[in-house]
Structure formats: C-alpha cells, structure tokens
Design a protein around this motif. Structure first.
Motif, PDB file in Angstrom:
ATOM      1  N   PRO A  75       0.706  -1.148  -0.069  1.00 46.38           N
ATOM      2  CA  PRO A  75      -0.081  -0.031  -0.183  1.00 46.38           C
ATOM      3  C   PRO A  75       0.609   1.359   0.124  1.00 46.38           C
ATOM      4  O   PRO A  75       0.435   2.206  -0.278  1.00 46.38           O
ATOM      5  CB  PRO A  75      -0.779  -0.091   1.157  1.00 46.38           C
ATOM      6  N   HIS A  76       2.262   1.250   0.503  1.00 45.12           N
ATOM      7  CA  HIS A  76       2.917   2.437   0.503  1.00 45.12           C
ATOM      8  C   HIS A  76       3.771   2.616  -0.951  1.00 45.12           C
ATOM      9  O   HIS A  76       4.674   3.263  -0.958  1.00 45.12           O
ATOM     10  CB  HIS A  76       3.631   2.387   1.612  1.00 45.12           C
ATOM     11  N   SER A  77       3.307   1.664  -1.785  1.00 42.41           N
ATOM     12  CA  SER A  77       4.307   2.066  -2.975  1.00 42.41           C
ATOM     13  C   SER A  77       3.938   3.269  -3.743  1.00 42.41           C
ATOM     14  O   SER A  77       2.858   3.895  -3.447  1.00 42.41           O
ATOM     15  CB  SER A  77       3.723   0.963  -4.234  1.00 42.41           C
ATOM     16  N   ASP A  78       4.869   3.918  -4.575  1.00 44.05           N
ATOM     17  CA  ASP A  78       4.773   5.049  -5.122  1.00 44.05           C
ATOM     18  C   ASP A  78       4.656   5.105  -6.432  1.00 44.05           C
ATOM     19  O   ASP A  78       4.577   6.027  -7.360  1.00 44.05           O
ATOM     20  CB  ASP A  78       6.147   6.038  -4.871  1.00 44.05           C
ATOM     21  N   PHE A  79       4.284   3.801  -7.086  1.00 47.26           N
ATOM     22  CA  PHE A  79       3.968   3.710  -8.128  1.00 47.26           C
ATOM     23  C   PHE A  79       3.169   2.127  -8.572  1.00 47.26           C
ATOM     24  O   PHE A  79       2.912   1.456  -7.319  1.00 47.26           O
ATOM     25  CB  PHE A  79       5.126   3.333  -9.464  1.00 47.26           C
ATOM     26  N   SER A 168     -15.031  -6.041  -2.269  1.00 45.42           N
ATOM     27  CA  SER A 168     -15.880  -4.687  -1.611  1.00 45.42           C
ATOM     28  C   SER A 168     -15.211  -3.691  -1.794  1.00 45.42           C
ATOM     29  O   SER A 168     -15.915  -2.600  -1.564  1.00 45.42           O
ATOM     30  CB  SER A 168     -16.311  -5.025  -0.049  1.00 45.42           C
ATOM     31  N   CYS A 169     -13.988  -3.557  -1.867  1.00 44.32           N
ATOM     32  CA  CYS A 169     -13.182  -2.271  -1.878  1.00 44.32           C
ATOM     33  C   CYS A 169     -11.923  -2.243  -2.821  1.00 44.32           C
ATOM     34  O   CYS A 169     -11.364  -3.554  -3.056  1.00 44.32           O
ATOM     35  CB  CYS A 169     -12.518  -2.003  -0.683  1.00 44.32           C
ATOM     36  N   PHE A 170     -11.697  -1.442  -3.846  1.00 49.57           N
ATOM     37  CA  PHE A 170     -10.627  -1.658  -4.696  1.00 49.57           C
ATOM     38  C   PHE A 170      -9.409  -0.735  -4.741  1.00 49.57           C
ATOM     39  O   PHE A 170      -8.434  -1.076  -5.774  1.00 49.57           O
ATOM     40  CB  PHE A 170     -11.344  -1.355  -6.053  1.00 49.57           C
ATOM     41  N   ASP A 171      -9.161   0.109  -3.495  1.00 56.24           N
ATOM     42  CA  ASP A 171      -8.321   0.774  -3.312  1.00 56.24           C
ATOM     43  C   ASP A 171      -7.091   0.035  -2.970  1.00 56.24           C
ATOM     44  O   ASP A 171      -6.594  -0.431  -1.755  1.00 56.24           O
ATOM     45  CB  ASP A 171      -8.398   1.718  -2.031  1.00 56.24           C
ATOM     46  N   ILE A 172      -5.845  -0.426  -3.846  1.00 54.89           N
ATOM     47  CA  ILE A 172      -4.847  -1.087  -3.625  1.00 54.89           C
ATOM     48  C   ILE A 172      -3.873  -0.274  -2.998  1.00 54.89           C
ATOM     49  O   ILE A 172      -2.855  -0.920  -2.297  1.00 54.89           O
ATOM     50  CB  ILE A 172      -4.119  -1.656  -4.882  1.00 54.89           C
ATOM     51  N   PHE A 173      -3.963   0.828  -2.571  1.00 55.56           N
ATOM     52  CA  PHE A 173      -3.202   1.793  -1.979  1.00 55.56           C
ATOM     53  C   PHE A 173      -3.557   1.973  -0.402  1.00 55.56           C
ATOM     54  O   PHE A 173      -3.098   2.567   0.300  1.00 55.56           O
ATOM     55  CB  PHE A 173      -2.861   3.158  -2.278  1.00 55.56           C
ATOM     56  N   ASP A 174      -4.870   1.181  -0.091  1.00 56.76           N
ATOM     57  CA  ASP A 174      -5.201   1.342   1.281  1.00 56.76           C
ATOM     58  C   ASP A 174      -4.584   0.482   2.492  1.00 56.76           C
ATOM     59  O   ASP A 174      -4.728  -0.690   2.243  1.00 56.76           O
ATOM     60  CB  ASP A 174      -6.765   1.245   1.372  1.00 56.76           C
ATOM     61  N   PRO A 175      -3.690   0.900   3.350  1.00 59.19           N
ATOM     62  CA  PRO A 175      -2.990   0.069   4.202  1.00 59.19           C
ATOM     63  C   PRO A 175      -4.188  -0.565   5.167  1.00 59.19           C
ATOM     64  O   PRO A 175      -3.599  -1.737   5.884  1.00 59.19           O
ATOM     65  CB  PRO A 175      -2.194   1.157   5.091  1.00 59.19           C
ATOM     66  N   THR A 176      -5.479  -0.240   5.412  1.00 53.80           N
ATOM     67  CA  THR A 176      -6.346  -0.946   6.033  1.00 53.80           C
ATOM     68  C   THR A 176      -7.250  -1.867   5.284  1.00 53.80           C
ATOM     69  O   THR A 176      -8.631  -2.115   5.812  1.00 53.80           O
ATOM     70  CB  THR A 176      -7.001   0.126   7.010  1.00 53.80           C
ATOM     71  N   LEU A 177      -7.111  -2.199   3.982  1.00 55.95           N
ATOM     72  CA  LEU A 177      -8.078  -2.777   3.388  1.00 55.95           C
ATOM     73  C   LEU A 177      -8.304  -4.342   3.920  1.00 55.95           C
ATOM     74  O   LEU A 177      -7.356  -4.931   4.224  1.00 55.95           O
ATOM     75  CB  LEU A 177      -7.160  -2.997   1.980  1.00 55.95           C
ATOM     76  N   THR A 178      -9.701  -4.621   4.189  1.00 56.45           N
ATOM     77  CA  THR A 178     -10.091  -5.713   4.639  1.00 56.45           C
ATOM     78  C   THR A 178     -10.182  -6.808   3.598  1.00 56.45           C
ATOM     79  O   THR A 178     -10.967  -6.498   2.546  1.00 56.45           O
ATOM     80  CB  THR A 178     -11.413  -5.369   5.445  1.00 56.45           C
ATOM     81  N   GLN A 179      -9.695  -7.957   3.963  1.00 57.28           N
ATOM     82  CA  GLN A 179      -9.648  -9.042   2.961  1.00 57.28           C
ATOM     83  C   GLN A 179      -9.735 -10.314   3.544  1.00 57.28           C
ATOM     84  O   GLN A 179      -9.593 -10.536   4.976  1.00 57.28           O
ATOM     85  CB  GLN A 179      -8.222  -9.076   2.074  1.00 57.28           C
TER      86      GLN A 179
END
Length: 231
Positions: A75-79, A168-179
C-alpha cells in the motif's frame, strides 16, 4: 512499455515442499533482490467487462484470452504497473506500463481518461478496451511472493502464499484494506516461467510435484469464492 513472452507452468504444493524447494534453489539460482524472508507483497486490482468476459473465458478454457490488472507492491508503493496479460496457446505475453501513484489512484477511482495522458501505446490500447467493453474494477488479490531468477532462458521460479482478496473495496493503496482468505493458507502456488527449455534441476523439482500441474488463476479464485464455487 515492458513486454515479456514466455511459457508458464503452475503447481499447488504444501509448505514443507516450499521450504525444501526454495532451499535447494538458493544453491543454483539468484534470489529476486526484493525478497525479504518469505518474499515481498503484491497487490493486484483486476478489471473486467460488464458481462465478466475475461473471467468467463478463463473458466471456459478459451485458448486466446486476456486480463487487465493494476499491480503495486504494498500500500505504500509510489507507483503501480498497468498490465495486460494475454494467453496465446502455450505462450503467455505480458505487457506492462509504470504509472506514478497519483495516476494509478485515478485509474482505481474509475477515471480511465488518465490513460490518455500517457504517450505509451499500451495505455491507449487499455483505454480503448476498457472504455468500449465497459471494464470496471472487480476484485483485489494480495499475496506474498518469493522469487528466484536465472539468466538462462529467462527462467523465473516463484512461490506465492497467503493469498487473500476482496470484492468490496478496490483501493490497492489502502493500508487498512479488509480481505479474506482465497486459498487454504497451508498451500503455496509454485510457478515456473521460462523461454525455451528448463534446466535439469528445475525439471527434477517439477517431477517431484506429485499433485500434478494445475491451472491456478488468482483472479478467478477471487471471483469464485464469492460465487460459492469450489476451486
């Protein structure tokens, strides 16, 4: 744009085999410089058409097919890498384009017009396909990968484990992504990617995979779980 053409073979193995195989490979192959312990994180957002064409073509075993994904390395990738992966018979062709984080975030939000700002032909192709066929984000898949490489025939051996995902969520940059788990956590996906022939020590390793070769698609795995199919 980066383009890779190769063959791929996939196997499901357990963790004891994973540790045995990876331990042996350290004697003959170079570790991917990104490896840390049991590997490095990968997150991929998969897109598909309104009628889920890419998913259905994989399930139906269509010989020539493709999938489009946006991949980052945590999630912390800059690209992120925008990729089209195409299967043509036994060959797999992967083309990728590096996007900076702001451009990738616009793509995640559904703003495909960001691709028109890119001069690369791959961006133009992706925009046309995604716009004409109504592509939308479908699922996120995350896992850890430990990879080994060798210069001969561009051989790359990877071990993917702890495969999780969400629809349910598509934000690959979200550090709290529930999977949630997409595969038995005691299993590892072994992939061997190469051009030409395999070296003997890799052939010996594959012959030891008594469960046999499988067709593992992480994208289909993420969709099948939600559709209550057995994989």
């Amino acid at each position: 744009m980066n383009e890779v053409l190769r063959q791929e073979r996939k196997f499901l193995i357990d963790f004891p085999r994973y540790y045995r195989y990876s331990g042996n490979l350290t004697k003959f192959m170079l570790e991917d410089p990104h490896n840390r312990g049991d590997g490095y994180p990968i997150r991929s957002l998969y897109f598909d058409s309104l009628e889920d064409r890419d998913f259905q073509e994989k399930i139906d075993g269509v010989e020539i097919r493709r999938k489009i994904r946006l991949r980052c390395y945590g999630p912390h990738s800059d690209f992120a890498l925008l990729e089209i992966k195409q299967k043509e018979g036994k060959q797999q062709k992967k083309r990728s384009l590096r996007l900076d984080r702001p451009a990738a975030q616009r793509l995640v939000s559904g703003d495909y017009g960001v691709l028109l700002d890119q001069r690369d032909p791959l961006a133009q192709e992706c925009y046309a396909v995604m716009h004409i066929h109504g592509y939308r984000p479908r699922s996120v898949v995350e896992y850890r990968r430990r990879a080994f490489i060798t210069r001969e025939n561009k051989i790359r051996v990877t071990f993917d484990h702890h495969i999780i995902g969400t629809e349910s969520c598509f934000d690959i940059f979200d550090p709290t992504l529930t999977q949630y788990a997409l595969q038995d956590p005691s299993l590892v996906v072994l992939e061997v990617k190469y051009n030409g022939f395999l070296l003997s020590y890799i052939k010996d390793m594959l012959r030891d995979c008594t469960a046999g070769e499988v067709s593992v698609s992480k994208y289909c795995l993420s969709r099948m779980v939600s559709k209550h199919f057995l994989f």
